[in-house]
Write an enzyme that holds these catalytic residues in place. Structure first.
Site, mmCIF file in Angstrom:
data_model
loop_
_atom_site.group_PDB
_atom_site.id
_atom_site.type_symbol
_atom_site.label_atom_id
_atom_site.label_comp_id
_atom_site.label_asym_id
_atom_site.label_seq_id
_atom_site.Cartn_x
_atom_site.Cartn_y
_atom_site.Cartn_z
ATOM 1 N N ARG A 106 1.291 11.559 -34.578
ATOM 2 C CA ARG A 106 0.362 12.310 -33.814
ATOM 3 C C ARG A 106 -0.007 11.761 -32.857
ATOM 4 O O ARG A 106 -0.295 12.081 -31.772
ATOM 5 C CB ARG A 106 -0.805 12.366 -34.691
ATOM 6 N N LYS A 141 -12.171 8.009 -12.015
ATOM 7 C CA LYS A 141 -12.253 8.838 -12.990
ATOM 8 C C LYS A 141 -10.592 8.721 -14.220
ATOM 9 O O LYS A 141 -10.297 9.780 -14.237
ATOM 10 C CB LYS A 141 -12.287 10.159 -12.172
ATOM 11 N N LYS A 173 -20.795 3.150 -0.567
ATOM 12 C CA LYS A 173 -20.912 4.367 -0.615
ATOM 13 C C LYS A 173 -21.918 4.508 -0.290
ATOM 14 O O LYS A 173 -22.416 4.028 0.710
ATOM 15 C CB LYS A 173 -20.637 5.248 -1.857
ATOM 16 N N GLU A 207 -17.715 4.738 3.129
ATOM 17 C CA GLU A 207 -17.911 6.308 2.981
ATOM 18 C C GLU A 207 -18.351 6.852 4.096
ATOM 19 O O GLU A 207 -19.744 6.327 4.160
ATOM 20 C CB GLU A 207 -17.950 6.795 1.493
ATOM 21 N N ASP A 228 -15.491 11.780 3.738
ATOM 22 C CA ASP A 228 -15.670 12.189 2.565
ATOM 23 C C ASP A 228 -15.946 13.582 2.391
ATOM 24 O O ASP A 228 -16.923 13.743 3.391
ATOM 25 C CB ASP A 228 -16.946 11.787 1.315
#
Length: 299
Positions: A106, A141, A173, A207, A228
């Protein structure tokens, strides 16, 4: 789908601690089912079979799950990471103690299915951006604890990696810039002050979310400017305005339906969080054949 670029291998130093943690979580006191149901000398042979087409990643991680349970188990990975395959392909084989193979199964599958899913999704994005010069890159992420694996899988799919961690580069940012400019500094002066603190080898990215922010940010000496959530028209205008003075990254609202249009605007980089945070594990199965131990007939 064709993926041809070789993927640098993960090292045992990167693989083993993560796989050991997963094995310990799954069987802290061993595999009670296999230990009670299977004879100690039962043997197993298994094949890792693709239930759907995709791009392979995580071969060394797959093999490590068996090696770290039982070094006598033989796991042979038949294709290198980055290989595109069709449904029905045999990607690896495993042979050894049935108890060990089933205890490892597994965890081995969990890793290789997820990493191959990331590689497959990345390859789809890369194919849609082909011919434009735009690179598909990942983001931070990632699944906590699995970043090195997941970013390896992005490379397996033909993508590239963004900064690996917060320690690797400066990325200013909107929230950072808001704090920096509270004391009356302009965005340009704030970025120049940041630049003055950095070594010549440290990358500086900022950004922006509006076209009018581009010139002040460029004057601050950035290496990369992130546009962005720009519309396609504004992305094209932004690329033209930057005119090669910095690397141009597009971010936000990137998916399989939008990436080709974004790539066509002339941006250099397209960052895609979905590569790791919204991926579906690929359907790979481990087909196991158990062999009962040989017994000698009584005289």
């Amino acid at each position: 789908m064709t993926v041809t670029a070789a993927t640098p291998a993960l090292t045992r130093r990167q693989i083993d601690p993560v796989v050991l943690m997963a094995l310990e979580e799954d069987a802290p006191w061993g595999d009670l089912t296999s230990q009670t149901l299977l004879p100690a000398d039962a043997h197993a042979h298994a094949a890792l079979v693709a239930r759907e087409a995709g791009v392979f990643s995580g071969g060394d991680v797959f093999a490590a799950a068996f090696r770290l349970v039982d070094e006598s188990v033989t796991a042979r990975v038949l294709v290198p990471d980055g290989t595109a395959f069709e449904r029905g392909a045999i990607l690896a084989t495993v042979s050894g103690s049935a108890r060990s193979v089933l205890q490892s199964e597994r965890i081995a599958l969990n890793f290789v299915q997820r990493l191959s899913g990331i590689a497959t999704l990345t390859a789809e994005y890369v194919a849609l951006a082909a011919g434009t010069g735009a690179r598909i890159v990942d983001t931070r992420k990632t699944t906590p604890g699995l970043r090195v694996f997941e970013r390896h899988a992005v490379r397996s799919g033909g993508g590239h990696n963004h900064r690996f961690s917060l320690s690797d580069a400066v990325m200013a940012k909107d929230n950072h810039l808001a704090v920096l400019t509270q004391g009356g500094l302009s965005v340009t002066d704030a970025l120049l002050a940041v630049r003055a603190q950095l070594s010549h080898t440290t990358h500086l990215e900022a950004e922006v979310d509006r076209l009018e922010q581009i010139e002040p940010v460029l004057a601050g000496g950035v290496d990369t400017i992130m546009l962005d959530n720009f519309s396609l028209a504004d992305l094209r205008a932004g690329v033209e305005q930057v005119a090669g003075r910095a690397i141009v990254e597009a971010s936000g609202s990137v998916n399989l339906g939008t990436v080709a249009g974004i790539a066509a605007t002339g941006v250099d980089i397209i960052s895609v969080g979905a590569l790791t945070h919204s991926v579906r594990s690929l359907d790979l199965g481990l087909d196991v054949t158990l062999t009962a131990p040989h017994t000698t007939p009584a005289p």
